[in-house]
Design a protein around this motif. Structure first.
Motif, PDB file in Angstrom:
ATOM      1  N   ARG A   1       0.842  -1.179   0.000  1.00 44.01           N
ATOM      2  CA  ARG A   1       0.000   0.000   0.000  1.00 44.01           C
ATOM      3  C   ARG A   1       0.887   1.240   0.000  1.00 44.01           C
ATOM      4  N   LEU A   2       0.761   2.010  -1.061  1.00 41.87           N
ATOM      5  CA  LEU A   2       1.492   3.259  -1.157  1.00 41.87           C
ATOM      6  C   LEU A   2       0.647   4.384  -0.564  1.00 41.87           C
ATOM      7  N   SER A   3       1.323   5.303   0.094  1.00 41.27           N
ATOM      8  CA  SER A   3       0.663   6.474   0.649  1.00 41.27           C
ATOM      9  C   SER A   3       1.282   7.731   0.065  1.00 41.27           C
ATOM     10  N   CYS A   4       0.474   8.747  -0.082  1.00 41.66           N
ATOM     11  CA  CYS A   4       0.945  10.050  -0.550  1.00 41.66           C
ATOM     12  C   CYS A   4       0.339  11.105   0.365  1.00 41.66           C
ATOM     13  N   ALA A   5       1.187  11.686   1.180  1.00 45.44           N
ATOM     14  CA  ALA A   5       0.736  12.717   2.111  1.00 45.44           C
ATOM     15  C   ALA A   5       0.961  14.083   1.498  1.00 45.44           C
ATOM     16  N   ALA A   6      -0.067  14.913   1.532  1.00 39.50           N
ATOM     17  CA  ALA A   6      -0.009  16.230   0.915  1.00 39.50           C
ATOM     18  C   ALA A   6      -0.060  17.323   1.972  1.00 39.50           C
ATOM     19  N   SER A   7       0.712  18.359   1.729  1.00 40.72           N
ATOM     20  CA  SER A   7       0.654  19.526   2.603  1.00 40.72           C
ATOM     21  C   SER A   7      -0.446  20.452   2.108  1.00 40.72           C
ATOM     22  N   GLY A   8      -0.787  21.450   2.909  1.00 36.60           N
ATOM     23  CA  GLY A   8      -1.758  22.430   2.469  1.00 36.60           C
ATOM     24  C   GLY A   8      -3.146  22.181   2.990  1.00 36.60           C
ATOM     25  N   ARG A   9      -3.932  23.250   3.040  1.00 36.48           N
ATOM     26  CA  ARG A   9      -5.275  23.171   3.615  1.00 36.48           C
ATOM     27  C   ARG A   9      -6.363  23.029   2.574  1.00 36.48           C
ATOM     28  N   THR A  10      -5.999  22.948   1.297  1.00 31.64           N
ATOM     29  CA  THR A  10      -7.007  22.848   0.245  1.00 31.64           C
ATOM     30  C   THR A  10      -6.926  21.506  -0.465  1.00 31.64           C
ATOM     31  N   PHE A  11      -6.507  20.489   0.240  1.00 30.34           N
ATOM     32  CA  PHE A  11      -6.337  19.177  -0.364  1.00 30.34           C
ATOM     33  C   PHE A  11      -7.611  18.674  -0.998  1.00 30.34           C
ATOM     34  N   THR A  12      -8.748  19.021  -0.407  1.00 31.54           N
ATOM     35  CA  THR A  12     -10.013  18.512  -0.919  1.00 31.54           C
ATOM     36  C   THR A  12     -10.351  19.047  -2.301  1.00 31.54           C
ATOM     37  N   THR A  13      -9.649  20.060  -2.768  1.00 36.37           N
ATOM     38  CA  THR A  13      -9.915  20.618  -4.093  1.00 36.37           C
ATOM     39  C   THR A  13      -8.929  20.124  -5.142  1.00 36.37           C
ATOM     40  N   TYR A  14      -8.148  19.108  -4.795  1.00 36.14           N
ATOM     41  CA  TYR A  14      -7.134  18.608  -5.709  1.00 36.14           C
ATOM     42  C   TYR A  14      -7.504  17.233  -6.264  1.00 36.14           C
ATOM     43  N   ALA A  15      -7.369  17.097  -7.580  1.00 39.99           N
ATOM     44  CA  ALA A  15      -7.384  15.779  -8.194  1.00 39.99           C
ATOM     45  C   ALA A  15      -6.018  15.148  -7.973  1.00 39.99           C
ATOM     46  N   MET A  16      -5.993  13.854  -7.779  1.00 38.31           N
ATOM     47  CA  MET A  16      -4.752  13.156  -7.459  1.00 38.31           C
ATOM     48  C   MET A  16      -4.529  12.007  -8.427  1.00 38.31           C
ATOM     49  N   GLY A  17      -3.265  11.707  -8.651  1.00 35.35           N
ATOM     50  CA  GLY A  17      -2.940  10.593  -9.527  1.00 35.35           C
ATOM     51  C   GLY A  17      -1.697   9.875  -9.070  1.00 35.35           C
ATOM     52  N   TRP A  18      -1.564   8.625  -9.476  1.00 35.83           N
ATOM     53  CA  TRP A  18      -0.349   7.845  -9.283  1.00 35.83           C
ATOM     54  C   TRP A  18       0.191   7.461 -10.650  1.00 35.83           C
ATOM     55  N   PHE A  19       1.446   7.753 -10.861  1.00 32.87           N
ATOM     56  CA  PHE A  19       2.154   7.389 -12.075  1.00 32.87           C
ATOM     57  C   PHE A  19       3.270   6.419 -11.716  1.00 32.87           C
ATOM     58  N   ARG A  20       3.793   5.745 -12.725  1.00 33.34           N
ATOM     59  CA  ARG A  20       4.965   4.909 -12.501  1.00 33.34           C
ATOM     60  C   ARG A  20       5.881   4.980 -13.710  1.00 33.34           C
ATOM     61  N   GLN A  21       7.150   4.761 -13.441  1.00 34.96           N
ATOM     62  CA  GLN A  21       8.135   4.742 -14.508  1.00 34.96           C
ATOM     63  C   GLN A  21       9.118   3.602 -14.260  1.00 34.96           C
ATOM     64  N   ALA A  22       9.134   2.684 -15.188  1.00 37.83           N
ATOM     65  CA  ALA A  22      10.074   1.569 -15.125  1.00 37.83           C
ATOM     66  C   ALA A  22      11.331   1.933 -15.908  1.00 37.83           C
ATOM     67  N   PRO A  23      12.455   1.297 -15.609  1.00 39.53           N
ATOM     68  CA  PRO A  23      13.697   1.606 -16.329  1.00 39.53           C
ATOM     69  C   PRO A  23      13.528   1.444 -17.835  1.00 39.53           C
ATOM     70  N   GLY A  24      13.946   2.464 -18.567  1.00 41.97           N
ATOM     71  CA  GLY A  24      13.887   2.410 -20.012  1.00 41.97           C
ATOM     72  C   GLY A  24      12.503   2.620 -20.599  1.00 41.97           C
ATOM     73  N   LYS A  25      11.529   2.929 -19.752  1.00 41.42           N
ATOM     74  CA  LYS A  25      10.166   3.130 -20.240  1.00 41.42           C
ATOM     75  C   LYS A  25       9.666   4.522 -19.904  1.00 41.42           C
ATOM     76  N   GLU A  26       8.646   4.948 -20.596  1.00 35.76           N
ATOM     77  CA  GLU A  26       8.052   6.249 -20.320  1.00 35.76           C
ATOM     78  C   GLU A  26       7.182   6.165 -19.065  1.00 35.76           C
ATOM     79  N   ARG A  27       7.032   7.305 -18.431  1.00 34.93           N
ATOM     80  CA  ARG A  27       6.150   7.369 -17.280  1.00 34.93           C
ATOM     81  C   ARG A  27       4.704   7.159 -17.740  1.00 34.93           C
TER      82      ARG A  27
END
Length: 122
Positions: free
Chosen positions: A19-45
């Motif tokens: 389970r990956l976690s992403c903690a965000a700073s700031g008080r307006t987190f509820t107005t943000y869209a969030m995403g997870w990306f990945r990049q493997a060696p030699g490949k595009e994100r």
């Protein structure tokens, strides 16, 4: 400004979970869209999963559908990526991203974390 800090990566055997976690700073987190990306060696994100600011809409790339689940806890300013049935091809550096928008985003994020390594052994 939003600062994103990922955690939860590591080494796991095929079929295992992380389970990956992403903690965000700031008080307006509820107005943000969030995403997870990945990049493997030699490949595009690539986009793995995304969630709208309300949490009602989500997107998953085909290769992770049914295995990964993205969720957000606005009280903790955190998004989670639950990864089950992991495969060696899931090995990559995983990045959290954010953008202040009401829409579900598949690209065009403004803020990025430093990344966390996920390694799946066969």
């Amino acid at each position: 400004q939003v600062q994103l800090v990922e955690s939860g990566g590591g080494l796991v055997q095929a079929g295992g979970s992380l389970r990956l976690s992403c903690a965000a700073s700031g008080r307006t987190f509820t107005t943000y869209a969030m995403g997870w990306f990945r990049q493997a060696p030699g490949k595009e994100r690539e986009l793995v999963a995304a969630i709208s600011w309300t949490g009602r809409r989500s997107y998953y790339t085909d290769s992770v559908k049914g295995r990964f689940t993205l969720s957000r806890d606005d009280a903790k300013n955190t998004v989670y990526l639950q990864m089950n049935s992991l495969k060696p091809e899931d090995t990559a550096v995983y990045y959290c991203a954010a953008k202040r928008t009401e829409v579900l985003l598949t690209q065009g994020y403004d803020y990025w974390g430093q990344g966390t390594q996920v390694t799946v052994s066969s």
